[in-house]
Design an enzyme around this catalytic site. Structure first.
Site, PDB file in Angstrom:
ATOM      1  N   ASP A   8       0.852  -1.186   0.000  1.00  0.00           N
ATOM      2  CA  ASP A   8       0.000   0.000   0.000  1.00  0.00           C
ATOM      3  C   ASP A   8       0.890   1.238   0.000  1.00  0.00           C
ATOM      4  O   ASP A   8       1.763   1.373   0.864  1.00  0.00           O
ATOM      5  CB  ASP A   8      -0.902   0.023   1.233  1.00  0.00           C
ATOM      6  CG  ASP A   8      -1.849  -1.173   1.296  1.00  0.00           C
ATOM      7  OD1 ASP A   8      -1.914  -1.939   0.307  1.00  0.00           O
ATOM      8  OD2 ASP A   8      -2.523  -1.332   2.327  1.00  0.00           O
ATOM      9  N   ASP A 129     -16.592  -4.142  -1.118  1.00  0.00           N
ATOM     10  CA  ASP A 129     -16.255  -3.715   0.243  1.00  0.00           C
ATOM     11  C   ASP A 129     -17.535  -3.740   1.064  1.00  0.00           C
ATOM     12  O   ASP A 129     -18.511  -3.062   0.704  1.00  0.00           O
ATOM     13  CB  ASP A 129     -15.669  -2.306   0.239  1.00  0.00           C
ATOM     14  CG  ASP A 129     -14.433  -2.190  -0.651  1.00  0.00           C
ATOM     15  OD1 ASP A 129     -13.708  -3.185  -0.779  1.00  0.00           O
ATOM     16  OD2 ASP A 129     -14.213  -1.106  -1.225  1.00  0.00           O
TER      17      ASP A 129
END
Length: 236
Positions: A8, A129
């Site tokens: 990330d 999500d």
């Protein structure tokens, strides 16, 4: 089952967040060095997230990400801030094996059809999500309805795979909630990669038995709660 170490990237650095909140970022240094470390330990694929893109600056980190893709040579999937067809095409054209589209797909599901026709559905992954069974979009802020219905829609529109993230447990290193994952895996026909809360070999074994195609390891891997070797053995 494929194990995807997460890389990330925020402000050019490899970081991990808690619950997706920018202010919780812990830095782990240069993204390429992190990526190479995981590969040297046996990783055959990487999950790259352009966090600056997710926070609104889609072009930031492009050079860093391209460098990781070119210099590592392993399979990559990339998400974060892909909010237009041009964004999607630019990443696919630069060598990413598979892009992950979440909010853009929820706002305009036809983008999945267009991109899968242009690049092949195997390169288009839709992000699901979810929190308490409900899809959440726009940085996990907006509830959008039943996550299973969204998963079905994304597949019908052309997504060749899904990334399921349980945002309730993401980044907390407290383990997974197997039920919604099993519910999803039992209703879809495409590969599903699971993220969020995966902390132990037993979590990975549960997901393998449920027929998940892969797992993304982030906070638990970087904090040392699980080693990559342990994860690979559980997935194997």
């Amino acid at each position: 089952m494929i194990v995807f170490p997460a890389v990330d990237i925020l402000g050019g650095r490899c970081v991990q967040l808690v619950q997706g909140k920018r202010e919780t970022a812990t830095s782990y240094g240069d993204p390429l060095l992190c990526a190479e470390s995981w590969i040297n330990q046996g990783a055959e694929a990487l999950h790259i997230v352009n966090l600056d893109g997710a926070f609104g600056s889609s072009k930031l980190n492009a050079e860093k990400i391209t460098d990781v893709i070119i210099r590592t040579g392993v399979k990559t999937q990339l998400g974060g801030g892909i909010r237009s067809l041009d964004d999607a095409r630019s990443w696919l054209d630069c060598g990413v094996d598979r892009i992950i589209i979440s909010t853009f797909a929820a706002d305009d599901p036809e983008c999945l059809t267009i991109l899968s026709e242009e690049y092949g559905s195997d390169r288009i992954m839709a992000g699901v999500d979810a929190r308490a069974g409900e899809m959440v979009t726009h940085g996990w802020e907006r509830p959008a309805g039943d996550f299973l219905e969204w998963a079905d829609l994304f597949i019908r529109k052309g997504a060749g795979s899904l990334l399921y993230t349980n945002v309730s447990v993401e980044g907390l290193c407290n383990g997974i909630d197997p039920k919604p994952i099993r519910d999803l895996l039992s209703t879809v026909s495409v590969p599903v990669v699971v993220a969020g809360g995966i902390t132990s070999p037993s979590d990975i074994k549960i997901l393998k038995e449920a027929d998940a195609a892969g797992v993304v390891l982030g906070s638990a891997l970087y904090s040392g709660k699980i080693t990559l070797q342990e994860a690979l053995e559980a997935a194997g």
